[in-house]
Scaffold this motif. Structure first.
Motif, PDB file in Angstrom:
ATOM      1  N   VAL A 322       0.851  -1.186   0.000  1.00  0.00           N
ATOM      2  CA  VAL A 322       0.000   0.000   0.000  1.00  0.00           C
ATOM      3  C   VAL A 322       0.890   1.240   0.000  1.00  0.00           C
ATOM      4  O   VAL A 322       1.759   1.377   0.863  1.00  0.00           O
ATOM      5  CB  VAL A 322      -0.934   0.031   1.230  1.00  0.00           C
ATOM      6  N   VAL A 323       0.666   2.127  -0.955  1.00  0.00           N
ATOM      7  CA  VAL A 323       1.399   3.394  -1.035  1.00  0.00           C
ATOM      8  C   VAL A 323       0.408   4.531  -0.821  1.00  0.00           C
ATOM      9  O   VAL A 323      -0.630   4.587  -1.489  1.00  0.00           O
ATOM     10  CB  VAL A 323       2.097   3.564  -2.396  1.00  0.00           C
ATOM     11  N   VAL A 324       0.708   5.406   0.119  1.00  0.00           N
ATOM     12  CA  VAL A 324      -0.097   6.610   0.334  1.00  0.00           C
ATOM     13  C   VAL A 324       0.846   7.805   0.309  1.00  0.00           C
ATOM     14  O   VAL A 324       1.807   7.861   1.079  1.00  0.00           O
ATOM     15  CB  VAL A 324      -0.852   6.577   1.677  1.00  0.00           C
ATOM     16  N   THR A 325       0.602   8.747  -0.603  1.00  0.00           N
ATOM     17  CA  THR A 325       1.398   9.972  -0.631  1.00  0.00           C
ATOM     18  C   THR A 325       0.505  11.149  -0.237  1.00  0.00           C
ATOM     19  O   THR A 325      -0.706  11.136  -0.473  1.00  0.00           O
ATOM     20  CB  THR A 325       2.020  10.228  -2.014  1.00  0.00           C
ATOM     21  N   THR A 326       1.120  12.147   0.372  1.00  0.00           N
ATOM     22  CA  THR A 326       0.368  13.285   0.876  1.00  0.00           C
ATOM     23  C   THR A 326       1.196  14.562   0.746  1.00  0.00           C
ATOM     24  O   THR A 326       2.391  14.510   0.473  1.00  0.00           O
ATOM     25  CB  THR A 326       0.010  13.121   2.373  1.00  0.00           C
ATOM     26  N   THR A 327       0.542  15.693   1.026  1.00  0.00           N
ATOM     27  CA  THR A 327       1.256  16.940   1.248  1.00  0.00           C
ATOM     28  C   THR A 327       0.847  17.506   2.611  1.00  0.00           C
ATOM     29  O   THR A 327       0.773  18.711   2.811  1.00  0.00           O
ATOM     30  CB  THR A 327       0.980  17.969   0.131  1.00  0.00           C
ATOM     31  N   ASN A 328       0.619  16.609   3.554  1.00  0.00           N
ATOM     32  CA  ASN A 328       0.231  16.998   4.923  1.00  0.00           C
ATOM     33  C   ASN A 328       1.461  17.346   5.768  1.00  0.00           C
ATOM     34  O   ASN A 328       1.580  16.941   6.923  1.00  0.00           O
ATOM     35  CB  ASN A 328      -0.537  15.853   5.599  1.00  0.00           C
ATOM     36  N   PHE A 329       2.388  18.091   5.192  1.00  0.00           N
ATOM     37  CA  PHE A 329       3.690  18.273   5.818  1.00  0.00           C
ATOM     38  C   PHE A 329       3.647  19.043   7.135  1.00  0.00           C
ATOM     39  O   PHE A 329       4.497  18.856   7.985  1.00  0.00           O
ATOM     40  CB  PHE A 329       4.649  18.958   4.845  1.00  0.00           C
ATOM     41  N   ARG A 330       2.691  19.921   7.312  1.00  0.00           N
ATOM     42  CA  ARG A 330       2.662  20.740   8.520  1.00  0.00           C
ATOM     43  C   ARG A 330       1.604  20.293   9.524  1.00  0.00           C
ATOM     44  O   ARG A 330       1.354  20.990  10.503  1.00  0.00           O
ATOM     45  CB  ARG A 330       2.442  22.213   8.145  1.00  0.00           C
ATOM     46  N   ARG A 331       1.015  19.123   9.287  1.00  0.00           N
ATOM     47  CA  ARG A 331      -0.010  18.636  10.212  1.00  0.00           C
ATOM     48  C   ARG A 331       0.611  17.722  11.260  1.00  0.00           C
ATOM     49  O   ARG A 331       1.282  16.740  10.910  1.00  0.00           O
ATOM     50  CB  ARG A 331      -1.100  17.882   9.455  1.00  0.00           C
ATOM     51  N   PRO A 332       0.400  17.990  12.556  1.00  0.00           N
ATOM     52  CA  PRO A 332       0.973  17.130  13.592  1.00  0.00           C
ATOM     53  C   PRO A 332       0.368  15.731  13.612  1.00  0.00           C
ATOM     54  O   PRO A 332       0.971  14.802  14.141  1.00  0.00           O
ATOM     55  CB  PRO A 332       0.669  17.887  14.897  1.00  0.00           C
TER      56      PRO A 332
END
Length: 354
Positions: A322-332
């Motif tokens: 399973v691959v999940v990519t995000t741009t949630n870089f600033r979310r704790p």
């Protein structure tokens, strides 16, 4: 406008999805939740099971051809390259001292104990040097490294560090090791592979890892001295990340070719150090090892992990990647969101939860 954008995202996702996956109501609900941004900014979900592409969803303008920043998932790939370099005879073994690759050079804070630090210590983040990316004041914190021209020297100059007296000493910890998350150490591991193989790291990766599995488009970041950053930031397509996961599920083989030695695959997903005993989180050779639960089913996972909740899960019991990519870089809560996506939707769609 929001409704139009949501419909457009869903339409784009379905366009690239395998036909049999489109009918799965769990996946349809997952797509709606992602489109509503209930998981923040998820950009792609790719799932392979039993060696076949099962799910391929994209939720941004980049689509399947976009190169996605793997962040610290890059570290796991550098570990793969170290295993290949040992098999190729460039490095004697994981027990080779790291300072032996720098014969004749002098580094700060000399100490006989530093001379005993091995490649395995780099692979398990147990060097004992004062390097901790999770501690801002640490003199080895990666943000300090980026201000220096010579990143290898930055790491190798570090003094020994120790857990503060209020923390459990190494002798009383599971596996008897102190884990300290250190990007500078993994950058140095990649630089050692480059030194030992006499081949630029990005070229070695293409020749010995990416090329054999059909990965042709990658983008590396580099240090000021031009050394590929094996500690983070490598950009790959989501489908190619899934290929690397499949490679590990296959015991290092791809289309009949042994790309990564089978024994290295086995050794690199063994628990060498405990990170979080309360949740059973361990660390292998730059692999995160943890069990998750979905419904009544608990399943162990080998995991590549990067900032923002960018994750590649390998689930041996389900023969799945399973691959999940995000741009949630600033979310704790970025990592928790990705794990929730896995346990509440993807595992159930795979038929792994009751």
């Amino acid at each position: 406008m929001r409704l139009f954008v949501t419909m457009l995202i869903l339409a784009t996702a379905i366009m690239v999805a395998p036909a049999h996956a489109q009918k799965n109501p769990i996946l349809a609900k997952m797509e709606a939740e992602i489109a509503a941004e209930n998981f923040g900014a998820i950009t792609s979900v790719v799932v392979r099971q039993n060696g076949k592409l099962l799910v391929e969803r994209y939720f941004d303008d980049g689509g399947k051809d976009a190169l996605r920043n793997t962040r610290s998932a890059t570290k796991t790939i550098t570990g793969m390259l170290a295993g290949i370099a040992i098999a190729d005879g460039h490095i004697s073994s994981v027990n080779q001292p790291i300072y032996s690759f720098y014969s004749g050079r002098k580094f700060a804070n000399p100490d006989s104990r530093k001379e005993k630090i091995t490649l395995e210590n780099l692979l398990t983040m147990t060097t004992g040097l004062e390097c901790n990316d999770w501690n801002n004041p640490s003199r080895g914190n990666e943000e300090r490294m980026y201000l220096i021209e010579d990143w290898e020297e930055f790491f190798l100059d570090l003094p020994l560090g120790f857990p503060p007296p209020w923390e459990t000493p190494a002798s009383e910890r599971p596996n008897g090791r102190v884990f300290s998350y250190c990007t500078a150490g993994v950058f140095t591991l990649g630089a050692i592979v480059e030194r030992a193989s006499a081949t630029r790291l990005e070229e070695y990766a293409q020749q010995r890892l990416f090329g054999p599995v059909g990965i042709t488009e990658v983008k590396w970041p580099f240090s000021p001295l031009g050394i590929a950053q094996g500690g983070g930031g490598l950009e790959l397509k989501s489908g190619d990340l899934a290929k690397l996961g499949q490679l590990y599920l296959n015991g290092g083989r791809w289309n009949g070719t042994q790309v990564i030695p089978e024994d290295w695959v086995s050794r690199s997903v063994q628990p060498y150090v405990t990170i979080n005993e309360s949740i059973g989180q361990n660390y292998g050779y730059l692999w995160w090892l943890q069990s998750f639960r979905s419904g009544d089913v608990e399943f162990p996972v080998w995991m590549m992990s990067g900032t923002g909740g960018n994750k590649q899960y390998i689930i041996p019991s389900m023969d799945a990647v399973v691959v999940v990519t995000t741009t949630n870089f600033r979310r704790p809560d970025a990592h928790q969101l990705t794990d929730k996506l896995l346990t509440e939707y993807i595992i159930q769609a795979l038929g792994g939860a009751n």
